[in-house]
Design an enzyme around this catalytic site. Structure first.
Site, PDB file in Angstrom:
ATOM      1  CE  LYS A  99      47.325  45.162  30.774  1.00  0.00           C
ATOM      2  NZ  LYS A  99      46.206  45.952  30.254  1.00  0.00           N
ATOM      3  CB  ILE A 141      43.641  37.892  24.516  1.00  0.00           C
ATOM      4  CG1 ILE A 141      42.659  38.998  24.110  1.00  0.00           C
ATOM      5  CG2 ILE A 141      44.284  37.252  23.285  1.00  0.00           C
ATOM      6  CD1 ILE A 141      43.315  40.161  23.364  1.00  0.00           C
ATOM      7  CB  VAL A 191      39.994  39.960  38.605  1.00  0.00           C
ATOM      8  CG1 VAL A 191      40.414  38.618  38.038  1.00  0.00           C
ATOM      9  CG2 VAL A 191      40.399  41.082  37.656  1.00  0.00           C
ATOM     10  NE  ARG A 221      41.496  46.312  51.644  1.00  0.00           N
ATOM     11  CZ  ARG A 221      42.075  47.209  50.874  1.00  0.00           C
ATOM     12  NH1 ARG A 221      43.206  47.763  51.264  1.00  0.00           N
ATOM     13  NH2 ARG A 221      41.536  47.573  49.735  1.00  0.00           N
TER      14      ARG A 221
HETATM   15  N1  LIG Z   1      40.174  44.735  36.409  1.00  0.00           N
HETATM   16  C1  LIG Z   1      40.499  44.017  35.358  1.00  0.00           C
HETATM   17  O1  LIG Z   1      39.728  43.908  34.408  1.00  0.00           O
HETATM   18  C2  LIG Z   1      41.827  43.316  35.307  1.00  0.00           C
HETATM   19  C3  LIG Z   1      42.230  42.697  34.117  1.00  0.00           C
HETATM   20  C4  LIG Z   1      43.441  41.966  34.102  1.00  0.00           C
HETATM   21  C5  LIG Z   1      44.204  41.881  35.248  1.00  0.00           C
HETATM   22  N2  LIG Z   1      43.786  42.533  36.385  1.00  0.00           N
HETATM   23  C6  LIG Z   1      44.614  42.405  37.584  1.00  0.00           C
HETATM   24  O2  LIG Z   1      43.856  41.668  38.548  1.00  0.00           O
HETATM   25  C7  LIG Z   1      44.220  42.083  39.876  1.00  0.00           C
HETATM   26  C8  LIG Z   1      42.954  42.509  40.630  1.00  0.00           C
HETATM   27  O3  LIG Z   1      42.364  43.608  39.945  1.00  0.00           O
HETATM   28  P1  LIG Z   1      40.876  44.095  40.296  1.00  0.00           P
HETATM   29  O4  LIG Z   1      40.512  45.051  39.213  1.00  0.00           O
HETATM   30  O5  LIG Z   1      40.007  42.967  40.586  1.00  0.00           O
HETATM   31  O6  LIG Z   1      41.166  44.918  41.652  1.00  0.00           O
HETATM   32  P2  LIG Z   1      40.083  45.509  42.677  1.00  0.00           P
HETATM   33  O7  LIG Z   1      38.744  45.572  42.044  1.00  0.00           O
HETATM   34  O8  LIG Z   1      40.680  46.728  43.256  1.00  0.00           O
HETATM   35  O9  LIG Z   1      40.011  44.366  43.811  1.00  0.00           O
HETATM   36  C9  LIG Z   1      41.030  44.157  44.730  1.00  0.00           C
HETATM   37  C10 LIG Z   1      40.536  43.228  45.828  1.00  0.00           C
HETATM   38  O10 LIG Z   1      41.625  42.933  46.700  1.00  0.00           O
HETATM   39  C11 LIG Z   1      41.179  43.095  48.040  1.00  0.00           C
HETATM   40  N3  LIG Z   1      42.289  43.496  48.893  1.00  0.00           N
HETATM   41  C12 LIG Z   1      43.096  44.573  48.744  1.00  0.00           C
HETATM   42  N4  LIG Z   1      44.013  44.586  49.727  1.00  0.00           N
HETATM   43  C13 LIG Z   1      43.774  43.500  50.511  1.00  0.00           C
HETATM   44  C14 LIG Z   1      44.351  42.973  51.684  1.00  0.00           C
HETATM   45  N5  LIG Z   1      45.408  43.546  52.255  1.00  0.00           N
HETATM   46  N6  LIG Z   1      43.839  41.841  52.213  1.00  0.00           N
HETATM   47  C15 LIG Z   1      42.775  41.232  51.630  1.00  0.00           C
HETATM   48  N7  LIG Z   1      42.174  41.707  50.520  1.00  0.00           N
HETATM   49  C16 LIG Z   1      42.650  42.826  49.975  1.00  0.00           C
HETATM   50  C17 LIG Z   1      40.117  44.159  47.975  1.00  0.00           C
HETATM   51  O11 LIG Z   1      39.319  44.007  49.126  1.00  0.00           O
HETATM   52  P3  LIG Z   1      38.214  45.067  49.606  1.00  0.00           P
HETATM   53  O12 LIG Z   1      37.356  45.350  48.411  1.00  0.00           O
HETATM   54  O13 LIG Z   1      37.487  44.335  50.657  1.00  0.00           O
HETATM   55  O14 LIG Z   1      38.979  46.261  50.067  1.00  0.00           O
HETATM   56  C18 LIG Z   1      39.401  43.787  46.676  1.00  0.00           C
HETATM   57  O15 LIG Z   1      38.449  42.793  46.932  1.00  0.00           O
HETATM   58  C19 LIG Z   1      45.248  43.188  39.689  1.00  0.00           C
HETATM   59  O16 LIG Z   1      46.530  42.639  39.751  1.00  0.00           O
HETATM   60  C20 LIG Z   1      44.968  43.695  38.262  1.00  0.00           C
HETATM   61  O17 LIG Z   1      46.114  44.262  37.661  1.00  0.00           O
HETATM   62  C21 LIG Z   1      42.638  43.233  36.436  1.00  0.00           C
END
Ligand SMILES: NC(=O)c1ccc[n+]([C@@H]2O[C@H](COP(=O)([O-])OP(=O)(O)OC[C@H]3O[C@@H](n4cnc5c(N)ncnc54)[C@H](OP(=O)(O)O)[C@@H]3O)[C@@H](O)[C@H]2O)c1
Length: 440
Positions: A212, A143, A20, A51
């Protein structure tokens, strides 16, 4: 109180550069001109944090931003107006949001899990601090359903809300339906394609959809809803055969999120259910999401789109950033929490066992005489009326599937009957019971 230098851009600190975060960043960079034209002032990314930030390739135009691996650098930076939390989970993400609010910065988040569990407390803190908080991306990715419920149809009194809110499980179910493949085969394919996580439990056991639905129900009914208020069942037991039987009956099967107002209170569930094939929800295929809202005055409205993915979710995040930036510029933090009310009584969640539905019961048995009589005897003992018996041709008598449908029955009686049936020695596994949504 909020104060932003009127001469300069509103500045964003992005914490989290995964799916995201990277999607939001690329939109903020690629669409900067139009965003500025729509706002009337620039929205700038001031700093980014993850990180592994040192190794990240950033889009052109934002490569000069401040990079840090420590989220405190973003939250404590006096130049940052809005902290955008895109880490996920309920640990560090909560610390980031609490610290941002404490530092008087507005917050945008996509975090369904955190907001479903602690949203009411976080909103209270935000309101007390006079900052803006936005969370559109936390439900159904692309959405804009938060805005619909909080603004577009907020004048209506919502009677029911149905949703397909988990793209992974919908992808799996529609692939089983289309190709007749086994659940495990389709799940493995979904994992290979990146639609499902290595640990798929949150998606296929209904937990992600439950968070959700908790948020949407709070928005729709103005009630405090906890995930634990929602009856939740996943899709692991479904087979291609269930789709064949469902089709015979004029239905398909989806992981249905449902919130219905009844005279006694709110019925909340996330579970696989039979839905008529000719409804608009049955047409929701693959990883798409949909939400169907039924209002007392405005009747039915339907919202459809991509529920996840860097760009669809990124649009929701960027649009939230724009709204919050406008509010900062105009000095008007949003002061009403979507979780504002204590329990209102009429919208109090009630046990799902009180609901009355028609039912689909699927059995797998060692064939022998007297099976239907034994099952019918149990149903009669509970005063449950059998509607139909269906049996598709089968090669073997050792593992014979068939289906019984039941007329409208209270879920408590249905569960008692299923429990008694599960002890019968000719069953190869406990019966699978799915509600039939005859009124959609
Ligand atoms: N994926 C989707 O399509 C989607 C849709 C709707 C809502 N969401 C929500 O959006 C949020 C993010 O989802 P995502 O899919 O983008 O997750 P993700 O791909 O796992 O990305 C998480 C990010 O957070 C960083 N991070 C984790 N721990 C950290 C820390 N202690 N300090 C600094 N950075 C840290 C990670 O860094 P590193 O990579 O450097 O470790 C990574 O860049 C979640 O709440 C999810 O429920 C996601």
């Amino acid at each position: 109180m909020l104060s932003v230098n009127p001469g300069r851009a509103v500045r964003v600190g992005l914490v989290g550069l995964g799916n995201v975060g990277s999607g939001a960043l690329s939109i903020l960079s690629g669409n900067a001109g139009q965003i500025e034209a729509k706002l009337g002032f620039p929205l700038r990314v001031h700093s980014v944090c993850s990180r592994s930030v040192a190794g990240k390739e950033l889009p052109a135009g934002v490569d000069a931003v401040r990079r840090t691996a420590d989220w405190r650098d973003v939250v404590n930076d006096p130049e940052v107006d809005i902290v955008c939390e895109l880490i996920g989970g309920t640990g560090v993400a909560r610390e980031v949001i609490d610290a941002a609010i404490g530092a008087g910065k507005s917050v945008v988040t996509a975090n369904k899990e955190l907001m479903a569990l602690h949203g009411a407390d976080i909103w209270e803190k935000a309101i007390a601090a006079g900052i803006n908080l936005a969370m559109e991306a936390s439900v159904a990715g692309g959405i804009p359903i938060h805005t619909v419920l909080r603004e577009g149809i907020s004048g209506d009194r919502i009677q029911a809300l149905f949703g397909i809110l988990n793209g992974t499980s919908n992808y799996i179910l529609t692939a089983i339906e289309r190709h007749g493949s086994a659940f495990e085969t389709v799940l493995a394919e979904a994992q290979r394609l990146g639609y499902a996580e290595a640990d798929p439990s949150a998606d296929i056991d209904g937990l992600d959809a439950r968070s959700k639905l908790a948020l949407l129900s709070a928005l729709a009914f103005g009630e405090r809803i906890a995930p634990s208020d929602i009856y939740t069942e996943g899709i692991r037991r479904l087979t291609p055969l269930d789709f064949q039987y469902a089709h015979q009956l004029g239905y398909t099967i989806r992981l249905l999120c449902a919130a219905r107002q009844t005279p006694e209170g709110l019925l909340l569930s996330v579970r696989p259910a039979l839905i008529p094939r000719d409804t608009i929800l049955a047409g929701v295929q693959g990883a798409y999401n949909a939400i169907w809202v039924r209002g007392e005055y405005g009747a039915d409205t339907f919202y459809y789109g991509r529920g996840a993915g860097p760009h669809p979710t990124g649009v929701a995040v960027v649009s939230d950033l724009m709204r919050v930036a406008r509010e900062i510029r105009n000095g008007s933090p949003e002061r009403v929490s979507p979780f504002a009310h204590a329990r209102l009584g009429a919208y109090r969640p009630i046990p799902i066992t009180l609901q009355r539905r028609a039912w689909y019961l699927r059995f797998r048995v060692h064939d022998r005489p007297g099976i239907i009589a034994a099952l019918a005897g149990i149903l009669a003992g509970k005063k449950v009326s059998l509607d139909a018996v269906l049996q598709l041709p089968s090669d073997t008598k050792e593992d014979l599937p068939f289906v019984i449908t039941l007329e409208t029955t209270c879920e408590a009686d249905l569960r008692d009957a299923v429990e008694q049936m599960a002890a019968l020695d000719f069953l190869k596994e406990p019966p699978l019971a799915l509600p039939m949504e005859t009124s959609l």
